[in-house]
Design an enzyme around this catalytic site. Structure first.
Site, mmCIF file in Angstrom:
data_model
loop_
_atom_site.group_PDB
_atom_site.id
_atom_site.type_symbol
_atom_site.label_atom_id
_atom_site.label_comp_id
_atom_site.label_asym_id
_atom_site.label_seq_id
_atom_site.Cartn_x
_atom_site.Cartn_y
_atom_site.Cartn_z
ATOM 1 N N SER A 1 0.802 -1.223 0.000
ATOM 2 C CA SER A 1 0.000 0.000 0.000
ATOM 3 C C SER A 1 0.835 1.273 0.000
ATOM 4 O O SER A 1 0.319 2.327 -0.333
ATOM 5 C CB SER A 1 -0.949 -0.007 1.193
ATOM 6 N N HIS B 1 -5.211 -4.294 -2.409
ATOM 7 C CA HIS B 1 -4.986 -3.339 -3.509
ATOM 8 C C HIS B 1 -4.918 -4.016 -4.870
ATOM 9 O O HIS B 1 -4.673 -3.353 -5.868
ATOM 10 C CB HIS B 1 -3.691 -2.554 -3.264
ATOM 11 N N LYS C 1 -11.979 -0.916 -1.667
ATOM 12 C CA LYS C 1 -11.054 -0.229 -2.571
ATOM 13 C C LYS C 1 -11.622 -0.309 -3.993
ATOM 14 O O LYS C 1 -12.601 0.370 -4.275
ATOM 15 C CB LYS C 1 -9.655 -0.779 -2.362
HETATM 16 C C1 LIG Z 1 -6.947 -1.038 3.259
HETATM 17 C C2 LIG Z 1 -6.265 -2.277 3.690
HETATM 18 C C3 LIG Z 1 -6.824 -3.143 4.612
HETATM 19 C C4 LIG Z 1 -8.071 -2.796 5.367
HETATM 20 O O1 LIG Z 1 -9.209 -2.855 4.594
HETATM 21 P P1 LIG Z 1 -10.524 -2.092 5.130
HETATM 22 O O2 LIG Z 1 -11.611 -2.798 4.420
HETATM 23 O O3 LIG Z 1 -10.356 -0.673 4.765
HETATM 24 O O4 LIG Z 1 -10.564 -2.315 6.603
HETATM 25 C C5 LIG Z 1 -6.184 -4.336 4.887
HETATM 26 N N1 LIG Z 1 -5.014 -4.644 4.290
HETATM 27 C C6 LIG Z 1 -4.425 -3.823 3.416
HETATM 28 C C7 LIG Z 1 -3.147 -4.213 2.783
HETATM 29 C C8 LIG Z 1 -5.017 -2.608 3.095
HETATM 30 O O5 LIG Z 1 -4.413 -1.764 2.265
#
Ligand SMILES: *Cc1c(COP(=O)(O)O)cnc(C)c1O
Length: 392
Positions: free
Chosen positions: A190, A218, A249
């Site tokens: 990320s 992602h 996302k």
């Molecule tokens: C955004 C993210 C999460 C968390 O996801 P949410 O649904 O926003 O709680 C978990 N792992 C990674 C790598 C992320 O980027």
């Protein structure tokens, strides 16, 4: 008679410690605040009444403002209400929840899937349930906070290996006694937008009889055939792994999931605390994700556009002598260095009509503060140009 507690001084400040910590953060340019946006997470966003090119959203395919998702959410809300008001194991399940699990299992080429209220809770609930005393979790140094927190609450031991360093991981796997080994990694990271070498990780997991846990937050909707994710991107759609993901996302909704073998999912349904003791996803969120899966599969041009725009931004930043680190995806970091300089750059971009955030420690290592640009398929060429003009 019970002892009398000491009388606190009249001016005792119960929050002195927190006030001091906040002052320290401000002095280091690390204090954070919340910015309100209006009008949805489109490629332009209104902040304080001003329309800015939007580079901080994880709405990679632009689906969170797509009328088809909005209609699906409204329709499901009318039918099933705004909340299911209970855990899935009580009354909190609708036919939509089961349908979404089947669709996600198919997308990820796994036998079965289980929804969570967020990706964060999926990581907590899955890793903690599958690793017990005597087990060891091998975790990439740059893994997301939700994976770090999962390791903290698990009763297993955690071994950190250097970021994407296969030799380091292999030697730690060899040197560590464990009943069960879990290797946990993000597939697209990320902060740097780099992709984990899954062929090698799959092979290592096989050699050491380890359970491979992939966080595809992602990558889902963005990489691979039909947006299936990074395993598919490497032609390894059927490789053994437990896959965690988010609906929040590219899929334009909110929620999380795990996809794995039937036995693993049945076990999690019985043992995963963040699944059991948490209200199930709202029907509107589930319906929006279902609508998103249709679009992800039927409109591959969105993924292609996303990758084209990201490559254009990376090339432009590199041409202006900024490092984009090892980014290969829609997450494009622009390395600055010191936190204060990154905040100054954020301000300069804002003045040029670009909304992008500085990312500072502890989210990234000391000395690697950066601006992180999240590209969206719905950006137009002018949005990318606006960034490149601003930094020129
Ligand atoms: C955004 C993210 C999460 C968390 O996801 P949410 O649904 O926003 O709680 C978990 N792992 C990674 C790598 C992320 O980027």
């Amino acid at each position: 008679m019970p002892p009398t507690p000491p009388t606190p001084p009249a001016d005792a400040d119960l929050w002195a410690r927190e006030r001091g910590a906040l002052d320290d953060l401000a002095a280091l340019s690390l204090r954070r605040s919340i910015v309100s946006t209006e009008g949805g997470q489109g490629h332009h966003v209104r902040v304080d009444g001003e329309a800015l090119a939007h580079f901080t959203s994880n709405n990679y395919l632009g689906l969170a403002t797509d009328p088809r998702l909005i209609d699906a959410a409204v329709e499901a809300t009318r039918r099933h209400g705004t909340s299911v008001s209970a855990s899935r194991l009580l009354a909190g399940s609708t036919p939509l929840h089961g349908e979404l699990e089947q669709r996600l299992a198919a997308l990820k080429s796994r036998q079965r899937c289980l929804l969570y209220s967020s990706g964060y809770l999926a990581n907590l609930g899955v890793i903690a349930a599958l690793s017990g005393p005597g087990d060891v979790v091998f975790s990439d140094r740059l893994n997301h906070a939700s994976i770090i927190d999962a390791c903290r609450i698990a009763s297993s031991r955690t071994v950190i290996y250097e970021h994407l360093d296969l030799a380091n991981l292999e030697s730690q796997l060899r040197d560590t006694e464990a009943e069960r080994r879990l290797i946990v990694t993000e597939t697209v990271f990320s902060m740097d937008g780099d992709i984990a070498p899954l062929p090698e990780l799959v092979a290592l997991a096989d050699r050491f009889n380890a359970l491979l846990v992939l966080d595809e937050a992602h990558a889902t909707g963005v990489l691979g055939d039909d947006g299936a994710g990074a395993l598919s991107h490497f032609g390894l759609a059927d490789a053994p792994a437990l896959i965690i993901g988010t609906l929040s996302k590219a899929l334009g909704s909110v929620g999380g999931f795990v996809a794995a073998d039937e036995t693993a999912i049945s076990y999690l349904l019985n043992r995963s605390r963040s699944f059991i003791f948490n209200t199930a996803l709202a029907p509107g969120a589930v319906a929006a994700a279902l609508a998103a899966l249709d679009i992800v599969q039927s409109e591959p041009q969105r993924r292609e556009r996303l990758h084209t725009l990201a490559a254009r931004l990376r090339d432009g930043l590199e041409a202006a002598a900024f490092s984009t680190r090892p980014s290969e995806t829609q997450i494009v970091p622009m390395l600055i260095g010191e936190a204060a300089a990154a905040v100054a750059m954020e301000q300069r971009l804002r003045e040029a009509g670009v909304f992008a955030k500085a990312v500072r420690p502890p989210t990234v290592p000391e000395g690697t503060s950066r601006i992180r640009f999240n590209v969206m398929a719905t950006h137009d060429d002018d949005d990318i140009q606006r960034v490149l003009d601003a930094i020129a």
